[in-house]
Scaffold this active site. Sequence first.
Site, mmCIF file in Angstrom:
data_model
loop_
_atom_site.group_PDB
_atom_site.id
_atom_site.type_symbol
_atom_site.label_atom_id
_atom_site.label_comp_id
_atom_site.label_asym_id
_atom_site.label_seq_id
_atom_site.Cartn_x
_atom_site.Cartn_y
_atom_site.Cartn_z
ATOM 1 N N ASP A 1 34.458 58.794 52.482
ATOM 2 C CA ASP A 1 34.984 57.438 52.519
ATOM 3 C C ASP A 1 36.484 57.491 52.244
ATOM 4 O O ASP A 1 36.916 58.067 51.243
ATOM 5 C CB ASP A 1 34.270 56.605 51.440
ATOM 6 C CG ASP A 1 34.533 55.120 51.591
ATOM 7 O OD1 ASP A 1 34.856 54.664 52.713
ATOM 8 O OD2 ASP A 1 34.413 54.407 50.586
ATOM 9 N N TYR B 1 40.452 55.457 52.213
ATOM 10 C CA TYR B 1 41.085 54.431 51.367
ATOM 11 C C TYR B 1 42.348 54.035 52.117
ATOM 12 O O TYR B 1 43.432 54.096 51.583
ATOM 13 C CB TYR B 1 41.370 55.104 50.015
ATOM 14 C CG TYR B 1 41.846 54.251 48.868
ATOM 15 C CD1 TYR B 1 41.108 53.161 48.419
ATOM 16 C CD2 TYR B 1 43.024 54.580 48.188
ATOM 17 C CE1 TYR B 1 41.534 52.422 47.332
ATOM 18 C CE2 TYR B 1 43.449 53.847 47.096
ATOM 19 C CZ TYR B 1 42.700 52.761 46.673
ATOM 20 O OH TYR B 1 43.122 52.034 45.577
ATOM 21 N N HIS C 1 44.707 46.826 50.849
ATOM 22 C CA HIS C 1 43.659 47.053 49.850
ATOM 23 C C HIS C 1 44.159 47.956 48.722
ATOM 24 O O HIS C 1 44.017 47.640 47.538
ATOM 25 C CB HIS C 1 42.431 47.674 50.517
ATOM 26 C CG HIS C 1 41.380 48.129 49.557
ATOM 27 N ND1 HIS C 1 40.635 47.250 48.796
ATOM 28 C CD2 HIS C 1 40.933 49.373 49.219
ATOM 29 C CE1 HIS C 1 39.774 47.930 48.038
ATOM 30 N NE2 HIS C 1 39.949 49.221 48.270
ATOM 31 N N GLU D 1 32.176 46.170 50.114
ATOM 32 C CA GLU D 1 33.422 46.617 50.721
ATOM 33 C C GLU D 1 33.223 46.611 52.228
ATOM 34 O O GLU D 1 32.370 47.337 52.744
ATOM 35 C CB GLU D 1 33.814 48.018 50.246
ATOM 36 C CG GLU D 1 34.253 48.062 48.788
ATOM 37 C CD GLU D 1 34.940 49.367 48.398
ATOM 38 O OE1 GLU D 1 34.700 50.396 49.066
ATOM 39 O OE2 GLU D 1 35.720 49.353 47.429
ATOM 40 N N GLU E 1 33.944 47.748 55.722
ATOM 41 C CA GLU E 1 34.565 48.950 56.272
ATOM 42 C C GLU E 1 34.077 49.210 57.696
ATOM 43 O O GLU E 1 33.094 48.627 58.154
ATOM 44 C CB GLU E 1 34.226 50.174 55.403
ATOM 45 C CG GLU E 1 34.537 49.962 53.920
ATOM 46 C CD GLU E 1 34.547 51.256 53.118
ATOM 47 O OE1 GLU E 1 34.448 52.339 53.719
ATOM 48 O OE2 GLU E 1 34.657 51.152 51.876
ATOM 49 N N ASP F 1 30.250 49.461 51.859
ATOM 50 C CA ASP F 1 30.228 50.454 50.783
ATOM 51 C C ASP F 1 30.102 49.713 49.449
ATOM 52 O O ASP F 1 31.072 49.534 48.712
ATOM 53 C CB ASP F 1 31.514 51.278 50.838
ATOM 54 C CG ASP F 1 31.471 52.443 49.862
ATOM 55 O OD1 ASP F 1 30.437 53.126 49.821
ATOM 56 O OD2 ASP F 1 32.460 52.659 49.140
ATOM 57 N N ARG G 1 32.020 47.611 40.174
ATOM 58 C CA ARG G 1 33.395 47.767 39.700
ATOM 59 C C ARG G 1 33.480 48.115 38.226
ATOM 60 O O ARG G 1 34.423 48.802 37.802
ATOM 61 C CB ARG G 1 34.177 46.479 39.957
ATOM 62 C CG ARG G 1 34.245 46.070 41.418
ATOM 63 C CD ARG G 1 34.888 47.133 42.276
ATOM 64 N NE ARG G 1 35.031 46.699 43.667
ATOM 65 C CZ ARG G 1 35.432 47.503 44.645
ATOM 66 N NH1 ARG G 1 35.710 48.772 44.411
ATOM 67 N NH2 ARG G 1 35.542 47.042 45.877
ATOM 68 N N GLN H 1 32.676 51.697 37.940
ATOM 69 C CA GLN H 1 33.750 52.463 38.576
ATOM 70 C C GLN H 1 34.955 52.649 37.664
ATOM 71 O O GLN H 1 35.500 53.752 37.552
ATOM 72 C CB GLN H 1 34.170 51.756 39.873
ATOM 73 C CG GLN H 1 35.166 52.546 40.715
ATOM 74 C CD GLN H 1 35.490 51.868 42.049
ATOM 75 O OE1 GLN H 1 34.911 50.836 42.401
ATOM 76 N NE2 GLN H 1 36.404 52.450 42.805
ATOM 77 N N LYS I 1 29.289 54.046 43.308
ATOM 78 C CA LYS I 1 29.196 54.000 44.767
ATOM 79 C C LYS I 1 27.873 54.560 45.276
ATOM 80 O O LYS I 1 27.404 54.165 46.348
ATOM 81 C CB LYS I 1 30.327 54.837 45.384
ATOM 82 C CG LYS I 1 31.720 54.434 44.981
ATOM 83 C CD LYS I 1 32.194 53.237 45.787
ATOM 84 C CE LYS I 1 33.680 53.004 45.608
ATOM 85 N NZ LYS I 1 34.178 51.968 46.542
ATOM 86 N N THR J 1 24.986 52.521 50.397
ATOM 87 C CA THR J 1 25.974 52.239 51.433
ATOM 88 C C THR J 1 25.175 51.793 52.654
ATOM 89 O O THR J 1 24.230 52.472 53.042
ATOM 90 C CB THR J 1 26.789 53.511 51.774
ATOM 91 O OG1 THR J 1 27.400 53.998 50.583
ATOM 92 C CG2 THR J 1 27.845 53.225 52.824
ATOM 93 N N THR K 1 37.850 50.061 52.357
ATOM 94 C CA THR K 1 37.885 48.611 52.492
ATOM 95 C C THR K 1 39.000 48.171 53.435
ATOM 96 O O THR K 1 40.143 48.608 53.291
ATOM 97 C CB THR K 1 38.122 47.957 51.121
ATOM 98 O OG1 THR K 1 37.113 48.419 50.232
ATOM 99 C CG2 THR K 1 38.079 46.446 51.221
ATOM 100 N N GLU L 1 39.289 42.089 45.242
ATOM 101 C CA GLU L 1 40.564 41.504 45.663
ATOM 102 C C GLU L 1 40.469 39.989 45.835
ATOM 103 O O GLU L 1 41.374 39.253 45.446
ATOM 104 C CB GLU L 1 41.006 42.111 46.995
ATOM 105 C CG GLU L 1 41.401 43.558 46.926
ATOM 106 C CD GLU L 1 41.544 44.130 48.333
ATOM 107 O OE1 GLU L 1 42.605 43.962 48.935
ATOM 108 O OE2 GLU L 1 40.558 44.720 48.842
#
Lengths: 405, 405
Positions: A119, A121, A126, A192, A194, A226, A230, A233, A246, A250, A337, A351
């Site tokens: 994955d 970024y 983001h 997320e 994606e 995904d 949080r 995380q 994570k 998914t 994301t 976000e």
Amino acid sequence: MTTVSWVEVSEEGGFGVENLPYGVFSRPGELPRVGVAIGEHVLDLAGLSAAGLIDDRRCFASGSLNAFMVAGPASWRANRARLVELLTDEAHRPRVEPHLIPVADVKLLRPFEVADYADFYSSVHHATNVGRIFRPNSDSLTPNWKRLPVAYHGRAGTVYPSGTPIIRPAGQRRTPGEAEPVFGPSLRLDFEAEVGFVAGVPSPAGRGVPTSAFRDHVFGFVLVNDWSARDLQSWESQPLGPFLSKSFATSISPWVVPVAALEPARVTPPVQDPAPLPYLRCAEPWGLDLHLEVLINGQVASRPPFASMYWTSPQQLAHATVNGAPLRTGDLFASGTVSGPERDQRGCLLELSWNGREPLELDDGTKRTFLEDGDTVTIRAKAPGASGSLISLGEVTGTVHPTPA
Amino acid sequence: MTTVSWVEVSEEGGFGVENLPYGVFSRPGELPRVGVAIGEHVLDLAGLSAAGLIDDRRCFASGSLNAFMVAGPASWRANRARLVELLTDEAHRPRVEPHLIPVADVKLLRPFEVADYADFYSSVHHATNVGRIFRPNSDSLTPNWKRLPVAYHGRAGTVYPSGTPIIRPAGQRRTPGEAEPVFGPSLRLDFEAEVGFVAGVPSPAGRGVPTSAFRDHVFGFVLVNDWSARDLQSWESQPLGPFLSKSFATSISPWVVPVAALEPARVTPPVQDPAPLPYLRCAEPWGLDLHLEVLINGQVASRPPFASMYWTSPQQLAHATVNGAPLRTGDLFASGTVSGPERDQRGCLLELSWNGREPLELDDGTKRTFLEDGDTVTIRAKAPGASGSLISLGEVTGTVHPTPA
């Protein structure tokens, strides 16, 4: 492909002959097999193959696309051309029509066996937002961010087909300022939005896949959610990155849109400054003009524009293999994301609610900071296709279930 | 198991009837199949099965252990007991002996198909040293380190059998103080001496595997070399952890030592302070008294003691699944670098040479900061077995080859 199918296809549906995405489906009491979406139908490729209407590659009467994905670009092109011929020439209709099944009558399954899952970024919006939220006192982007497409490996065994229930994960979290972590269901469950691509043709160890060879290896694109916890995380991620936050789930969309169908969607990506190192340069523009929509319980929560992604798919693939790691059939690479520059283009609740400080208000007046049990998140996307058509990437959906007692 | 095999077995070899590790082997012109090590021989289980001497589980005439690993603890126990019977009772010798093949005559292959690969960071000595090297101005352990076994997902597709050439990876690195990263072969290639365990029996999604259920799921242990490119690692790892610095290669030993063979090696692990959260507590002591040795070009470079690991294998498994992520057959979990408290017990060159500042001198007078092309790294290990015996975990080896031009 300017011709029109004899199958009824609505223009806004996005499943015309310009698309022809591949998937795996089943009907009650029958084995899973490979099909292609056309309008509101699935064209049964195993049936077509058994009837001698397309090449029998011994790979369509299969519960995954892997056998067809490994066959490579020449096979993909030939099969695509033949399907267009069968679906546009009325002369073929009598023999082909028996192999059309209303999509409402089938169950769409996970389209391929995932080998490894990585994955990225790659959205600058983001990454900047996340940096501002979590590291307000330092640069929002880490020094490496504009030099290489940052990524991590995820858990291939928990890449699920669209519709799989998402069980709220339990884990450790620590409230900032508290000394002790606590254990329990995540309080900050997020999605997320994606886009991913899947490798078909393997590459040998010790040799990377240059940006120019993207089409020689990559079969197509899917939508990816995904799911992320949080609170888990932010507690677990130092120094080795996200793990349990994570790895619980998914989700991917059922239809794999071939690279060929998205050629008309290619656009110039954002200017990269500083210029990337030579192995990351790309002779062709590989931004993709995919228009994503995220829905929470049927209400649009965000419209992330994939064309705003900083790092492109061929750059991601070139980077992931430049150390000599070989590709395997079924390797899935997700974009990270997708967030645009505007608030309503942000691709996750972290976000959208600015880490819970600014609840997102949905059309029906309900508010969300993070996901609640029972929430359904759906991501869908469309893109410009050949001859002014619209290409749908379908959708990926999942409903949050409570942590088991 | 106090009996003695009629097969010639040297005590110090570590492959007596108290061990009986499983592997996959082939001979020229023959299909790969499952075998068990006994002394200097491989016992051909496919052959034994075909001869009706052990249960035909249809899983020994296979190129991987996966089919046997999924069968579960009752099958593992029964097969182990039967093999001990066959190998210790002279009455069976005439029928069993034809299925013994000198290990020198076979090629040992990767023993199982890896599903997902996760790598922990569970040595307090290693984590402390790394923290001191890379973050000299802050606490050497991150705040989460003694609360949970930190881990990340690695690349399953590059888990290679012992003996696979290790191609020096290329990638980006940035010298501290320099503005621009450069691209090229890694200048700081390292090994990491680790021990891994592999899951046999899957677990359902949404339910973790408690520490008490470790034996219900885990088939056995292997040695792991998690090759690492330190210069790539320090540049790429923020904020999502290592990626290309690890994904080029991970080597595993050919013999999977059953959990049952290592029961006598269980010891009390280091005291955990603070006490871990309930889901990480373990009623039984699960430290393992494995004595590792790392050799560079045949010279002992380090002797890492696995008994010094802070987090134990059942704790690692409980943590990795507590979020509801299911186990799959073939999931590999590695311990992270095994380092003891002494300098000559450090499990990687990053520590042994203190990031290149204090070159390691080998017995022949040559010095190493990091690995050079042509270097061969071998990790081997022994443990106490039943009845005062010695259990060998065999060895994992690999030779560094230059980056292709």
